[in-house]
Design a protein around this motif. Structure first.
Motif, PDB file in Angstrom:
ATOM      1  N   THR A  54       0.839  -1.201   0.000  1.00  0.00           N
ATOM      2  CA  THR A  54       0.000   0.000   0.000  1.00  0.00           C
ATOM      3  C   THR A  54       0.877   1.255   0.000  1.00  0.00           C
ATOM      4  OG1 THR A  54      -1.852  -1.129   1.058  1.00  0.00           O
ATOM      5  CG2 THR A  54      -1.753   1.261   1.330  1.00  0.00           C
ATOM      6  N   GLN A 109      -7.575   0.357  -1.009  1.00  0.00           N
ATOM      7  CA  GLN A 109      -7.868  -0.877  -0.286  1.00  0.00           C
ATOM      8  C   GLN A 109      -9.089  -0.696   0.618  1.00  0.00           C
ATOM      9  OE1 GLN A 109      -4.440  -2.307   1.933  1.00  0.00           O
ATOM     10  NE2 GLN A 109      -5.217  -4.405   1.830  1.00  0.00           N
ATOM     11  N   ASP A 149      -5.371  -1.383  -5.255  1.00  0.00           N
ATOM     12  CA  ASP A 149      -4.862  -1.985  -4.018  1.00  0.00           C
ATOM     13  C   ASP A 149      -5.776  -3.143  -3.635  1.00  0.00           C
ATOM     14  OD1 ASP A 149      -3.415  -2.531  -1.784  1.00  0.00           O
ATOM     15  OD2 ASP A 149      -3.517  -0.501  -0.949  1.00  0.00           O
TER      16      ASP A 149
HETATM   17 MG    MG Z   1      -2.086  -2.963   1.917  1.00  0.00          MG
END
Ligand code: MG
Ligand code: ADP
Length: 220
Positions: A45, A90, A164
């Motif tokens: 990330t 994400q 993500d």
């Molecule tokens: Mg991550």
């Protein structure tokens, strides 16, 4: 299109310093499809945040289209993202006060694009959510929220798509549907795909797989 040269990044925390990237280098050519894989906590990330200019590296250079991100102001970076980049976060980052349709329209409205309503509906349809257009994020399942986030990232046809774990909350069938959409954008519009993933289904479809290990990226 993307060049990482000797990038190092870490965070200071209460328990001390965490090193995430250490002298990482890689490059991605326009139109490529790249999977970034690595264990949880390895920095995937963080890598996407650096690529999008939402975080700045402690050391090293990150270039987009030959331009060093360090030379761009926060405003010009925001303009670059608006015009060229689609980010699937994400944790989705949907706006709770807007419907699914409203969320997908945001990038088009910021860019003052025409037909934002019909384009956003078409994109929600493409991710299989035409029956959820007027639902608010709290009325949607995790997988549905993820698909709204995907529709929002793709609706303005970005040249560079950063995902993500874009299928992280989806069953195999919905996952396949959004992957088909992403790879169609790659084939038809030449969009570059960089997808952080744990999902073999994703990695298998990408031309390149980069493994994040001990702060460095290694090509499989
Ligand atoms: Mg991550
Ligand atoms: P991944 O996405 O591969 O799971 P992340 O990039 O989210 O990994 O995080 C890598 C490491 O950096 C983790 O150990 C995480 O706890 C730490 N980390 C991430 N962001 C921060 C932050 N803002 N402050 C402190 N530590 C962070």
């Amino acid at each position: 299109m993307i060049e990482f040269k000797g990038v190092s990044m870490g965070y200071a925390t209460a328990e001390g310093r965490v090193d995430i990237l250490e002298d990482a280098s890689f490059h991605v050519t326009e139109g490529e499809t790249v999977a970034i894989v690595g264990p949880s906590g390895s920095g995937k990330t963080t890598l996407l945040l650096l690529l999008s200019g939402l975080e700045r590296p402690e050391q090293g250079q990150i270039q987009l289209d030959g331009q060093d991100l360090a030379d761009l102001s926060t405003d010009s970076l925001a303009d670059w993202r608006r015009d060229h980049m689609g980010i699937i976060f994400q944790s989705f980052h949907l706006l709770p006060g807007l419907s699914a349709l409203g969320n997908v329209q945001v990038p088009l409205e910021i860019a003052r694009a025409a037909n934002s309503g019909s384009r956003s509906r078409a994109m929600l349809d493409a991710v299989g959510l035409s029956h959820r257009v007027d639902h608010f994020p709290r009325q949607l399942s995790g997988g549905e929220q993820q698909r709204v986030a995907i529709a929002r990232a793709l609706v303005h046809q970005p040249r560079l798509i950063l995902g993500d774990e874009p299928t992280g909350n989806l069953d195999r069938q919905s996952g396949k549907r959004v992957l088909d959409l992403l790879f169609e954008l790659n084939e038809q519009a030449g969009s570059t795909l960089i997808l952080v993933t744990h999902d073999d289904q994703v990695a298998e479809r990408c031309q390149r797989v980069l493994r994040l290990q001990d702060g460095q990226l290694k090509e499989d």
